[in-house]
Structure formats: structure tokens, C-alpha cells
Scaffold this motif. Structure first.
Motif, PDB file in Angstrom:
ATOM      1  N   CYS A  78       0.826  -1.200   0.000  1.00  0.00           N
ATOM      2  CA  CYS A  78       0.000   0.000   0.000  1.00  0.00           C
ATOM      3  C   CYS A  78       0.863   1.253   0.000  1.00  0.00           C
ATOM      4  O   CYS A  78       1.822   1.359   0.756  1.00  0.00           O
ATOM      5  N   CYS A  79       0.517   2.200  -0.868  1.00  0.00           N
ATOM      6  CA  CYS A  79       1.105   3.534  -0.788  1.00  0.00           C
ATOM      7  C   CYS A  79       0.168   4.342   0.101  1.00  0.00           C
ATOM      8  O   CYS A  79      -0.957   4.663  -0.288  1.00  0.00           O
ATOM      9  N   HIS A  80       0.622   4.646   1.285  1.00  0.00           N
ATOM     10  CA  HIS A  80      -0.236   5.324   2.250  1.00  0.00           C
ATOM     11  C   HIS A  80      -0.416   6.800   1.924  1.00  0.00           C
ATOM     12  O   HIS A  80      -1.331   7.438   2.448  1.00  0.00           O
ATOM     13  N   SER A  81       0.403   7.348   1.038  1.00  0.00           N
ATOM     14  CA  SER A  81       0.219   8.733   0.605  1.00  0.00           C
ATOM     15  C   SER A  81      -0.965   8.877  -0.331  1.00  0.00           C
ATOM     16  O   SER A  81      -1.640   9.899  -0.338  1.00  0.00           O
ATOM     17  N   HIS A  82      -1.184   7.852  -1.154  1.00  0.00           N
ATOM     18  CA  HIS A  82      -2.227   7.929  -2.186  1.00  0.00           C
ATOM     19  C   HIS A  82      -3.325   6.890  -2.015  1.00  0.00           C
ATOM     20  O   HIS A  82      -4.228   6.804  -2.837  1.00  0.00           O
ATOM     21  N   ASN A  83      -3.210   6.048  -0.988  1.00  0.00           N
ATOM     22  CA  ASN A  83      -4.153   4.948  -0.763  1.00  0.00           C
ATOM     23  C   ASN A  83      -4.222   3.988  -1.937  1.00  0.00           C
ATOM     24  O   ASN A  83      -5.270   3.389  -2.190  1.00  0.00           O
ATOM     25  N   ALA A  84      -3.137   3.843  -2.644  1.00  0.00           N
ATOM     26  CA  ALA A  84      -3.069   2.895  -3.755  1.00  0.00           C
ATOM     27  C   ALA A  84      -2.707   1.515  -3.209  1.00  0.00           C
ATOM     28  O   ALA A  84      -1.881   1.393  -2.307  1.00  0.00           O
ATOM     29  N   LEU A  85      -3.337   0.476  -3.763  1.00  0.00           N
ATOM     30  CA  LEU A  85      -3.047  -0.898  -3.378  1.00  0.00           C
ATOM     31  C   LEU A  85      -2.390  -1.626  -4.542  1.00  0.00           C
ATOM     32  O   LEU A  85      -2.814  -1.470  -5.697  1.00  0.00           O
TER      33      LEU A  85
END
Length: 119
Positions: A78-85
Motif C-alpha cells: 500500500c502507498c499510504h500517501s495515495h491509498n493505492a493498493l
């Protein structure tokens, strides 16, 4: 999955393979000269490696705190900056602003319990 970069011929140490347990993800700096950060994640007994750089905005680091690379349920990176999974096995974005893009894979091998990487 994007191919690992082949512009370097040298393998550099990341860290001990045993430091990443099943279902865990940890970040390691490549080599002893302050190289890029690489995420190691173990799923199904297999280590996967990706640059710690979200493809959404010019390589934003993925974790919001040290080694916080997994989604809350541990099913995705997960990219927690962009909420991308991202799918752990392929690095492909399955949800978020970079849908369809992929993390950059890193070639790895293990020797004497140490994970080596080549960018």
C-alpha cells in the motif's frame, strides 16, 4: 510486471532474508553507499522485491512510517500517501490513482542467508 532494470552488473546486499517473515514487508537500503530503498515482502514463502517508490507521483515513498508497507489486512502493498493498493506478486496497482501502473521490480537472489539485489 515491469522488468527489473539491467543497467548495473553488480549485486549489492540488502539484508538477511530471515528478517522478513511470512506475510511481512520491510524496507532496506541497497548496498553500503546509500542506494535506493527496496521493499522486500514475503508471500507464500517467496520473497518479492520492489523499489520503495509509488508510480503515481514521481516515486513517492510508500510507507507512512518505518516498514508500514502493507494494507491493514496484509493482502496488498500500500502507498499510504495515495491509498493505492498493489498486488504483492506482480506489483500491479489494483486500486487507487495509479490503477494499471506497476511498482518497479528489483532482481534479487539469496546467498548464505543474505538477500542481494541488482537494479
Amino acid at each position: 510486471m515491469p522488468a527489473a532494470r539491467e543497467d548495473a552488473d553488480e549485486w549489492a546486499p540488502l539484508g538477511p532474508g530471515g528478517a522478513v517473515g511470512e506475510g511481512e514487508a520491510k524496507g532496506f537500503v541497497l548496498g553500503d553507499r546509500g542506494g535506493p530503498k527496496v521493499i522486500l515482502v514475503r508471500r507464500g514463502g517467496v520473497l518479492h522485491a520492489y523499489l520503495d517508490a509509488c508510480p503515481h507521483h514521481g516515486g513517492t515513498p510508500m510507507a507512512w512510517r518505518t516498514n508500514a508497507y502493507l494494507s491493514g489486512d496484509g493482502a496488498h502493498l500500500c502507498c499510504h500517501s495515495h491509498n493505492a493498493l498493489f498486488d504483492i506478486e506482480t506489483g500491479k496497482c489494483v486500486l487507487g490513482p495509479c490503477l494499471g501502473q506497476s511498482l518497479t521490480s528489483v532482481a534479487i537472489r539469496e546467498e548464505d542467508g543474505i538477500v542481494l539485489a541488482r537494479l
